[in-house]
Design a protein around this motif. Sequence first.
Motif, PDB file in Angstrom:
ATOM      1  N   TRP A  70       0.831  -1.212   0.000  1.00  0.00           N
ATOM      2  CA  TRP A  70       0.000   0.000   0.000  1.00  0.00           C
ATOM      3  C   TRP A  70       0.862   1.257   0.000  1.00  0.00           C
ATOM      4  O   TRP A  70       0.583   2.220  -0.727  1.00  0.00           O
ATOM      5  N   PHE A  71       1.918   1.251   0.788  1.00  0.00           N
ATOM      6  CA  PHE A  71       2.791   2.420   0.875  1.00  0.00           C
ATOM      7  C   PHE A  71       3.477   2.683  -0.465  1.00  0.00           C
ATOM      8  O   PHE A  71       3.572   3.838  -0.920  1.00  0.00           O
ATOM      9  N   CYS A  72       3.950   1.634  -1.110  1.00  0.00           N
ATOM     10  CA  CYS A  72       4.613   1.800  -2.408  1.00  0.00           C
ATOM     11  C   CYS A  72       3.633   2.213  -3.500  1.00  0.00           C
ATOM     12  O   CYS A  72       3.986   2.979  -4.415  1.00  0.00           O
ATOM     13  N   CYS A  73       2.403   1.724  -3.412  1.00  0.00           N
ATOM     14  CA  CYS A  73       1.407   2.060  -4.433  1.00  0.00           C
ATOM     15  C   CYS A  73       1.022   3.533  -4.372  1.00  0.00           C
ATOM     16  O   CYS A  73       0.717   4.140  -5.409  1.00  0.00           O
ATOM     17  N   THR A  74       1.028   4.113  -3.184  1.00  0.00           N
ATOM     18  CA  THR A  74       0.652   5.529  -3.077  1.00  0.00           C
ATOM     19  C   THR A  74       1.654   6.438  -3.780  1.00  0.00           C
ATOM     20  O   THR A  74       1.303   7.564  -4.162  1.00  0.00           O
ATOM     21  N   VAL A 133      -7.154  -2.999  -7.473  1.00  0.00           N
ATOM     22  CA  VAL A 133      -7.195  -4.295  -6.791  1.00  0.00           C
ATOM     23  C   VAL A 133      -6.144  -5.234  -7.371  1.00  0.00           C
ATOM     24  O   VAL A 133      -5.406  -5.917  -6.626  1.00  0.00           O
ATOM     25  N   LEU A 134      -6.049  -5.299  -8.689  1.00  0.00           N
ATOM     26  CA  LEU A 134      -5.064  -6.181  -9.320  1.00  0.00           C
ATOM     27  C   LEU A 134      -3.644  -5.738  -9.003  1.00  0.00           C
ATOM     28  O   LEU A 134      -2.758  -6.574  -8.774  1.00  0.00           O
ATOM     29  N   TRP A 135      -3.406  -4.430  -8.984  1.00  0.00           N
ATOM     30  CA  TRP A 135      -2.066  -3.920  -8.691  1.00  0.00           C
ATOM     31  C   TRP A 135      -1.633  -4.306  -7.273  1.00  0.00           C
ATOM     32  O   TRP A 135      -0.526  -4.821  -7.070  1.00  0.00           O
ATOM     33  N   ASN A 136      -2.488  -4.045  -6.300  1.00  0.00           N
ATOM     34  CA  ASN A 136      -2.128  -4.355  -4.915  1.00  0.00           C
ATOM     35  C   ASN A 136      -2.043  -5.856  -4.669  1.00  0.00           C
ATOM     36  O   ASN A 136      -1.178  -6.315  -3.908  1.00  0.00           O
ATOM     37  N   LEU A 137      -2.913  -6.623  -5.312  1.00  0.00           N
ATOM     38  CA  LEU A 137      -2.869  -8.070  -5.133  1.00  0.00           C
ATOM     39  C   LEU A 137      -1.588  -8.657  -5.707  1.00  0.00           C
ATOM     40  O   LEU A 137      -0.963  -9.535  -5.090  1.00  0.00           O
ATOM     41  N   SER A 138      -1.166  -8.166  -6.874  1.00  0.00           N
ATOM     42  CA  SER A 138       0.083  -8.661  -7.471  1.00  0.00           C
ATOM     43  C   SER A 138       1.281  -8.328  -6.595  1.00  0.00           C
ATOM     44  O   SER A 138       2.141  -9.183  -6.350  1.00  0.00           O
ATOM     45  N   GLY A 139       1.350  -7.094  -6.097  1.00  0.00           N
ATOM     46  CA  GLY A 139       2.462  -6.734  -5.228  1.00  0.00           C
ATOM     47  C   GLY A 139       2.446  -7.478  -3.904  1.00  0.00           C
ATOM     48  O   GLY A 139       3.505  -7.868  -3.386  1.00  0.00           O
ATOM     49  N   TYR A 140       1.251  -7.702  -3.365  1.00  0.00           N
ATOM     50  CA  TYR A 140       1.140  -8.423  -2.093  1.00  0.00           C
ATOM     51  C   TYR A 140       1.610  -9.868  -2.234  1.00  0.00           C
ATOM     52  O   TYR A 140       2.370 -10.370  -1.390  1.00  0.00           O
ATOM     53  N   LEU A 141       1.205 -10.538  -3.303  1.00  0.00           N
ATOM     54  CA  LEU A 141       1.644 -11.922  -3.523  1.00  0.00           C
ATOM     55  C   LEU A 141       3.143 -11.997  -3.792  1.00  0.00           C
ATOM     56  O   LEU A 141       3.817 -12.944  -3.371  1.00  0.00           O
ATOM     57  N   TYR A 142       3.674 -10.992  -4.472  1.00  0.00           N
ATOM     58  CA  TYR A 142       5.117 -10.985  -4.752  1.00  0.00           C
ATOM     59  C   TYR A 142       5.918 -10.841  -3.461  1.00  0.00           C
ATOM     60  O   TYR A 142       6.945 -11.513  -3.276  1.00  0.00           O
ATOM     61  N   ALA A 177      -0.479 -10.367 -15.357  1.00  0.00           N
ATOM     62  CA  ALA A 177      -0.932 -10.604 -16.729  1.00  0.00           C
ATOM     63  C   ALA A 177      -2.377 -10.163 -16.929  1.00  0.00           C
ATOM     64  O   ALA A 177      -2.725  -9.581 -17.968  1.00  0.00           O
ATOM     65  N   ILE A 178      -3.229 -10.435 -15.942  1.00  0.00           N
ATOM     66  CA  ILE A 178      -4.626  -9.976 -16.030  1.00  0.00           C
ATOM     67  C   ILE A 178      -4.688  -8.462 -16.080  1.00  0.00           C
ATOM     68  O   ILE A 178      -5.481  -7.868 -16.831  1.00  0.00           O
ATOM     69  N   TYR A 179      -3.837  -7.804 -15.287  1.00  0.00           N
ATOM     70  CA  TYR A 179      -3.781  -6.340 -15.296  1.00  0.00           C
ATOM     71  C   TYR A 179      -3.415  -5.825 -16.690  1.00  0.00           C
ATOM     72  O   TYR A 179      -4.027  -4.873 -17.203  1.00  0.00           O
ATOM     73  N   LYS A 180      -2.424  -6.451 -17.332  1.00  0.00           N
ATOM     74  CA  LYS A 180      -2.000  -6.002 -18.658  1.00  0.00           C
ATOM     75  C   LYS A 180      -3.092  -6.218 -19.699  1.00  0.00           C
ATOM     76  O   LYS A 180      -3.311  -5.360 -20.575  1.00  0.00           O
ATOM     77  N   VAL A 181      -3.777  -7.355 -19.621  1.00  0.00           N
ATOM     78  CA  VAL A 181      -4.856  -7.627 -20.584  1.00  0.00           C
ATOM     79  C   VAL A 181      -5.999  -6.642 -20.397  1.00  0.00           C
ATOM     80  O   VAL A 181      -6.561  -6.118 -21.380  1.00  0.00           O
TER      81      VAL A 181
END
Length: 399
Positions: A107-111, A164-173, A251-255
């Motif tokens: 969340w901090f990095c996304c802001t 949602v996709l952005w934060n979920l991808s970063g969280y899983l990474y 990948a879903i985010y890019k599509v």
Amino acid sequence: MNRLSAKVSPSPAPSPNLLQLPAPTEDGQRQRDGDTDLAEGDRGGDLEEGEAEGGKQGCCAHCRLRAIRRVACGLVLGGCVALVWAGGTHSARLALQLLPAPFFITWFCCTWNLLLFPLHYLMHLLGAGSPHGPATHIRRYAGFLADEPLTVRGVVRGVSPFAVLWNLSGYLYLLSLRHIAPGDACAVLCCSQAFHFLLAWIGLNHHFMGVRIVAAILSITGIVMLAYADGFHSESIKGVALAVGSASTSAIYKVLFKKCVGEEQSGAASVLLTCVGLCSCVLHSWVCVVLYLTHVEYWPLTQHLPWDHLCGTAALLLGFNVLVHLGAELTYPSLLSLGMLLSVPASTVLDIYLGAATQLSQVRVAAAGIIAVGYLLLLLPEHWDERVLGWAEGLWQGT
């Protein structure tokens, strides 16, 4: 007699004998005028043809120089992408060790994405010097988020899936970095290109390419080899699975981006990521509070937070987004994509230097090599086989 010869056999250019004739008749004058115009037209045509050939040669030389400049810029930016992503991954792992709150770090990095559009607008002013204000540019590039006129509700509805996709991808990474080395996580994330091809082929009806199917198979093979590099009951299986989830979400985010926006546009990408940062800052902050109250994540008082690692990670990820999205105007996107592949050896070198690497076995090296081959095959353009055959035929006939 002279007039008769002038009528019967006109010359393509004015002759000295014709200039020495006495006062001609109207027909002879008209004929000579036509001959003169024809000669001047021939000379003008020759001059225009010479100018066209010279202009064509100058244009070809300019195009070659421009292509060389774009390639050189792409190589430099690709190397910067590799270093920035490898550094950001290691900084995120250090921050995660000091602060076991992966969603808060995400969340901090996304802001920090709030700074992308101001940077894009600043580059636009320095490059073109357009007098239009930032609101005009936002309306120009934000049309895909909501219908005119732009409203807060429409923008939030359009941005929410991306956030949602952005934060979920970063969280899983970040979760995957708890179980595997950063080099392995970067290698798995490269397989996002294969997942993107499969999803775009199914959802966007992209052109089918057999070589990309082979690349997807190679990517999956490399993932399986990385998962079982340390045995069947090791932590690497869990880490690879989380990294695969991050790559799939990316990948879903890019599509979704390509479906809503179309081809890559730096202005649209900067507006979207800025809105993603704003949406995450306003709407996803409550997730951090819920995780803190339920003791799923914990962070100490403000003065005890590892601000150096947090700000370093956020700044490196912001630099990565600037290079990838805004650098597409300066070079070819394929060269920027090579930077993601080069982040694997760069991150591995940092692993060895910092002592964070697991045993660099032959299975890991082979898996990384297979993923790299698949990644390079995915970068091949459409109809590349026809171009190669045409080049080979021309080379064969020339010899």
